[in-house]
Motif scaffolding. Structure first.
Motif, PDB file in Angstrom:
ATOM      1  N   LEU A 287       0.821  -1.209   0.000  1.00 44.31           N
ATOM      2  CA  LEU A 287       0.000   0.000   0.000  1.00 44.31           C
ATOM      3  C   LEU A 287       0.852   1.255   0.000  1.00 44.31           C
TER       4      LEU A 287
ATOM      5  N   PRO B  84       2.941   4.136  -4.431  1.00 41.11           N
ATOM      6  CA  PRO B  84       1.914   5.072  -4.922  1.00 41.11           C
ATOM      7  C   PRO B  84       1.176   4.564  -6.157  1.00 41.11           C
ATOM      8  N   TYR B  85       1.794   3.675  -6.936  1.00 41.33           N
ATOM      9  CA  TYR B  85       1.065   3.128  -8.084  1.00 41.33           C
ATOM     10  C   TYR B  85      -0.071   2.226  -7.621  1.00 41.33           C
ATOM     11  N   VAL B  86       0.124   1.625  -6.456  1.00 38.47           N
ATOM     12  CA  VAL B  86      -0.965   0.845  -5.865  1.00 38.47           C
ATOM     13  C   VAL B  86      -2.097   1.783  -5.432  1.00 38.47           C
ATOM     14  N   VAL B  87      -1.723   2.910  -4.838  1.00 34.90           N
ATOM     15  CA  VAL B  87      -2.744   3.882  -4.433  1.00 34.90           C
ATOM     16  C   VAL B  87      -3.514   4.383  -5.651  1.00 34.90           C
ATOM     17  N   VAL B  88      -2.760   4.709  -6.708  1.00 33.07           N
ATOM     18  CA  VAL B  88      -3.414   5.184  -7.932  1.00 33.07           C
ATOM     19  C   VAL B  88      -4.328   4.103  -8.496  1.00 33.07           C
TER      20      VAL B  88
ATOM     21  N   LEU C  66      -5.834   1.714  -6.867  1.00 28.86           N
ATOM     22  CA  LEU C  66      -7.019   1.615  -6.006  1.00 28.86           C
ATOM     23  C   LEU C  66      -8.018   2.728  -6.327  1.00 28.86           C
ATOM     24  N   LEU C  67      -7.493   3.948  -6.490  1.00 30.80           N
ATOM     25  CA  LEU C  67      -8.383   5.076  -6.783  1.00 30.80           C
ATOM     26  C   LEU C  67      -9.088   4.882  -8.119  1.00 30.80           C
ATOM     27  N   LEU C  68      -8.319   4.475  -9.140  1.00 31.35           N
ATOM     28  CA  LEU C  68      -8.929   4.296 -10.459  1.00 31.35           C
ATOM     29  C   LEU C  68      -9.931   3.139 -10.429  1.00 31.35           C
TER      30      LEU C  68
ATOM     31  N   ALA D 128     -11.628   2.152  -7.810  1.00 32.24           N
ATOM     32  CA  ALA D 128     -12.807   2.603  -7.065  1.00 32.24           C
ATOM     33  C   ALA D 128     -13.681   3.502  -7.915  1.00 32.24           C
TER      34      ALA D 128
ATOM     35  N   ILE E 179       0.441   2.964 -17.048  1.00 37.62           N
ATOM     36  CA  ILE E 179       1.383   2.973 -15.921  1.00 37.62           C
ATOM     37  C   ILE E 179       2.699   2.315 -16.323  1.00 37.62           C
TER      38      ILE E 179
END
Lengths: 720, 720
Positions: B527, B530-534, B536-538, B540, B617
């Motif tokens: 987590l 930051p690519y994981v965060v991105v 997750l956001l995309l 969601a 990505i």
């Protein structure tokens, strides 16, 4: 420490600006006796509200302060109190100016549009500069006292814990102010309408309705005080978290860690100056566009901030092209791919990250205006759907609210990647700091809204000329847009700030590993760890549950209002024939009590959830998995909260302006079937955009801050 | 291969049950000429719809089949076609029975309530058993041919790719059927109301309105065909993914991998038998409760399944206490903590996991009934809020829809943790498989709904006795609850199935690491990446965007209906005076075209998003980060999709039944102001619960399956 002192000086300038401009506003004439009476009632209500709210919060605050003292030590407890008091003060002062500027704006609008605009905007600017100034003073002052006076190492646990506790104090007040204020304003609004318009058959802004004053108070309570506390909190959290992350990630590796940690403070400082300059640019142009006048101020500030940020960075760091932390050692500074790709980062990289922050601010403003402005497809489509009834209006509004999350998410994702590539997690933190540095100007635009809203109400109630009323209406319409725009900005910056806090959490875990009893393998944050999945799900649930509680609370509190007003009408028949003044303060106090009562459980949710989830998972699967689930919970709250908050605030704004668009004469205008449907949509949007949606911001951050404090407490506390 | 043959035999029994029961239903009398005419119009519409929909889907299907063939080889392409054809067939047959059973249910209700119940439920049971039976036949047959006949290793890429492609075929049809059907039914519903009731002033179910038949067709299209295809897909995906995960994680380490891989098939098989037994228990008791009669069937099936699952597991694996994969080697089978804690898992552990799956099913049924039934707080609170207007009804409904996500999320989280502790990812997979094994019974309960709905409409249009109409109304009211209950079950099982697919994705990445050019460090799913965060956001974002598109599509397609009906009224004046029959097929064809057109972009979203995000990505940050972001996207879709789907389906069901609760005589009853407000809520809930919400299920899974196929294609495809 020179940088910190400069930042403190800028904070002081903001406060001086506030005092100076306050005296300007208060010097303006407050109109005739009728206007003064009405404004007095609103002020009376504001006092009743503040008295009650701060009493209640003080009780909670004292308990929490003691807990912080016991688990973390004296310095964090003091920092917590400072954060809480100043966050409360920002809201208090903002509201007090606002309730005095409303009547003066109405009076000034008697003469000219420019007059009304100047008074209203100055009042907003006072709140804005005080929010930014007090926030900066709090962090910079704390940093100066600890590092400059007491001689603590800037990257020590003492400083880090104090900064986190300061942010916690600000956040705790903020969630009370946002949610309490949001429930207050919408309960009063809905309750006043139900009992006044529907039951008693008196007009909307009739002073005989005891709840109507509560409604006007609510505008100030929710849109002004709540918003000010929220932005104060976001400012403190973002700048504080950037400093904390710098301390944790870079520590002693930087050539001059004090300068690097003070850079966010300096950034905040110079942008206060550019914001003050911007406020003087708010003037009507030849085309008479009010929005244009406000934007002139905003873009001046944004434009001037670019060179200001460059100079500030250069002043703080010296050579902008020198790697920070020194050459090859840089690979330890930042995680993962970025280190390989960039070999560390430079001051120039940080400057670029801050430009990204400014760009995100501009784009979010633009996107929110697109989704909530009357000139564009979304609002028009809701207005058109109103022609076929209440149901289709709501369906289209919900569709727009879902859709409105897309572009902000893309912007935020691109910003995350770009700033990460430049300077890792620190880059994201500086982008968020630059966003927040403009808070003074943005809050000024927002706090202008409730002033014009109240001014319109006062003009109506006092029976002023149609011309005056036309001017206040024009000012108010723009206020709706600026309020929506700020909410988009607030949630966008909150999401970035929360990511920075999450970064601090993961870094903290590594830092504290031995004290926390974490094994050599560390905490497994991988998505294939089912405790991470569970954490994400539980985190994603929080904004939904929080939203549900907030919206239900509005309904229940509105019911209380109805009962109280009925009872006042019954026991004092003089109210209806105008011979006796209703007891405004009683209704206001009742709504306050109801709002405070209703917000307790929702506010406990983000405070307790991280603690409960950690201990539950740790009991089942051990400490490491507890930390993994807790970390995932934090990210789950951010991811889900971003969508819940954007969809609610943008959707609510769009519904509101779809009603205005119809009232402007489209699809049948006022009184048509389409208008009735649009009123329904507006009612639905009210708790969306003013209660549940904006309160998600502090909720996201409180969850993250509580997690950081939990780590500190578990690691053995008193780092003092 | 014996186990697989037993499963195939059970599938054949399900099909025989379907044929036998069909003949029973079709033998029943179809009523008088007027009833036959109306039912004929609905059948005509159904044919028009199916013709158009399958033509369009065939074009897309052929293109995708060719792409699968090119990138993955012939066997996966054939498997894809089998999945697609059978998924379509399940929907087609289900709808065909449903449109014939409706009129027979109305006729049987003339004699007795039991008669109507028997006919309607039998019709639902046919659909249910065919869905489960055909799904089981597809997977078991494919596995048998590849492993038993062609002699492939059960854990080979050939088998894995074929199973994934089979699931892809089913999912692609399913998203078309769910979303297209959802748009169709709600566009016809809303359009018919607007142009009939509002403009022409004719009653709701008047046969002169060309769109009214489309509305009736829509019930079958959305609630029957769409739902059947969806559950078929979930069944195939879940059982297939469990087998794939078993192959990937355990491979040759198990003593008898073929038996372990065939166990999910056997589980599906025995539960078909228990489901068939359950259908014979659906009889009215002394208290005459229809819901009680249906639950008797459901609980019989659930109860009998417990010993059946135990015996099946023992039969497949032999000693239930022997570690699977053999003692110490087990630590390689499952990831992370579980291996340390359990030292591998046993057949008994798998049995416990399946019990967890059954428990989740029961709990989700209970929770959904609580949130959508007229006897409980949520629905009553919406009904009460209707008293104060449209706005408060919608606000309370939205609050309930947000709140309704909480308990299902907690249940799913506990199930994830418990089954993971027992047997790791495989445990979660078997829990999901056990949930889906009851699909035959659950679909039977659901498919009962549209039949009774249509039966009520036919009774009304044909002017049957009030007594008959009373009976069909009673049957229909229960149908609303069972439809809501199935949706809760479907999304719950979809979430677990998607987690299993996500597990397959991460396992696949490790498996394929060298072919995919992934370095020794592997993909960083942490987590803090930051690519994981991105990602997750995309991820969601997808359900939000999908929901927005779906809801907007309903509005636009309803507009097309209005235009068409106006034109029919204008060009054929005989319609209004009853001398001429309207062209039902034309309206149906138009809605079909509109629905198909409107669903293209939303359906492309989950297919293209994983591909676009991966390549974007990867271009910026390299292959590893591309895979990390893609994985996070998958989890983001699951996390966000679960909340969007539950809130929409439960909220919609609650609004619907709040209207019914008022129509039962509460808060003023039919025609009161409260009733009007409740109608608005019901209209808002319609696209929520019948278009956007349920279509999120296949969307979640399609995203995950496309990611798996992308991996296979990137790794060099033709594993054949």
């Amino acid at each position: 420490m020179d940088l910190t002192l400069i930042a403190i000086a800028c904070g002081v300038i903001a406060v001086i600006y506030g005092i100076f401009t306050s005296s300007q506003v208060l010097k303006a004439p407050a109109g005739n006796q009728r206007m003064i009476d009405i404004a007095g009632a609103i002020q009376e209500g504001a006092s009743a509200y503040l008295g009650r709210q701060y009493t209640t919060i003080a009780i909670v605050g004292v308990v929490v302060a003691v807990l912080v003292g016991v688990f973390l030590g004296l310095v964090p407890a003091v920092a917590f109190v400072i954060g809480a008091v100043l966050s409360g003060a920002a809201g208090y002062i903002g509201m007090n100016i606002s309730v005095r500027a409303n009547v003066r704006t109405a009076e000034a609008a008697r003469t000219s549009l420019q007059g009304g605009l100047t008074t209203a905007f100055r009042s907003g600017a006072i709140t804005g500069m005080l929010v930014a100034g007090l926030a900066l003073l709090a962090i910079a002052g704390l940093f100066y006292v600890l590092v400059g006076v007491q001689g603590a190492e800037p990257e020590s646990r003492e400083v880090v814990n104090a900064l986190v506790a300061l942010a916690f104090g600000a956040s705790l007040i903020s969630i009370f102010a946002r949610l309490g204020g949001g429930i207050f304003t919408k309960a009063a609004d809905v309750g006043a309408d139900l009992v006044g318009k529907v039951e008693a058959g008196i007009p909307e802004d009739d002073p005989r309705n005891p709840a109507v004053i509560a409604d006007n108070v609510g505008d100030n309570v929710g849109d002004c005080a709540g918003m000010a506390a929220d932005l104060f909190e976001t400012y403190v959290v973002t700048v504080g978290a950037t400093m904390v992350l710098t301390a944790l990630l870079i520590g002693t590796q930087a050539a001059d860690i004090t300068a690097l940690m003070a850079l966010p403070l300096l950034v905040g400082g110079v942008c206060i100056i550019t914001s003050i300059i911007g406020t003087y640019m708010v003037r009507l142009g030849k085309n008479g566009s009010i929005m244009g006048a406000l934007y002139k101020g905003f873009w001046t500030t944004a434009g001037l901030s670019i060179p200001a940020l460059y100079l500030a960075t250069q002043f703080a760091l010296g050579d902008l092209n020198a790697p920070i932390g020194g050459g090859s050692a840089a690979s330890g500074l930042v995680e993962g791919a970025v280190a390989e790709q960039t070999g560390g980062f430079t001051g120039m990289d940080l400057f670029y990250c801050m430009l990204i922050g400014l760009a995100v601010t501009g784009l979010l403003v633009w996107i929110t205006e697109y989704y909530t402005g009357t000139n564009y497809r979304p609002v028009k489509s809701i207005a058109k759907a109103s022609e076929t009834g209440h149901g289709t209006n709501v369906i289209q509004g919900l569709a727009i609210s879902l859709e409105s999350t897309a572009l902000p998410t893309l912007v935020i994702c691109i910003a995350i990647i770009a700033s990460y590539l430049l300077a890792g997690l620190i880059g994201i933190a500086f982008a968020a700091t630059a966003m927040l540095a403009l808070a003074g100007m943005v809050v000024a635009l927002d706090a202008y809204g409730p002033v014009t809203d109240n001014a319109g109400g006062i003009a109506e109630m006092a029976g002023m000329d149609d011309e005056v009323r036309g001017r206040t209406d024009a000012l108010d319409a723009v206020g709706n847009t600026t309020k929506a725009v700020t909410k988009g900005y607030a949630i966008g910056s909150a999401a970035l700030a929360a990511l920075v806090l999450f970064g601090a959490y993961t870094t903290d875990l590594t830092e504290f590993a031995s004290e926390l009893g974490i094994g050599a393998a560390g905490v497994d944050f991988s998505l294939s760890n089912p405790y991470v999945v569970v954490g994400l799900l539980l985190g994603a649930l929080l904004p939904y549950l929080f939203g549900a509680l907030g919206m239900t609370a509005v309904g229940r509190a509105a019911g209380d209002v109805v009962l109280d007003v009925r009872e006042q009408f019954r026991s004092n028949p003089g109210i209806m024939d105008g011979s006796s003044r209703p007891n405004y303060a009683r209704t206001v106090d009742l709504v306050t009590k109801a709002a405070i009562k209703e917000m307790i459980i929702p506010s406990l949710l983000p405070v307790l959830a991280p603690i409960v989830v950690y201990f539950a998972i740790a009991a089942v699967a051990g400490r490491e998995q507890g930390f993994a689930a807790l970390g995932a919970l934090l990210l789950g709250v951010i991811v889900s909260g971003l969508f819940v908050a954007i969809s609610m605030t943008s959707g609510g704004g769009a519904w509101d302006n779809a009603k205005k668009y119809i009232e402007d004469g489209n699809y049948g205008g006022k009184g048509s079937e389409a208008h009735k449907a649009a009123v329904t949509g507006d009612t639905v949007g009210d708790p969306y955009k003013d209660t549940a949606g904006p309160a998600v911001n502090p909720m996201i951050k409180i969850t993250n801050i509580v997690a950081l404090l939990l780590l500190a407490a578990l690691a053995g506390g008193t780092g003092v």
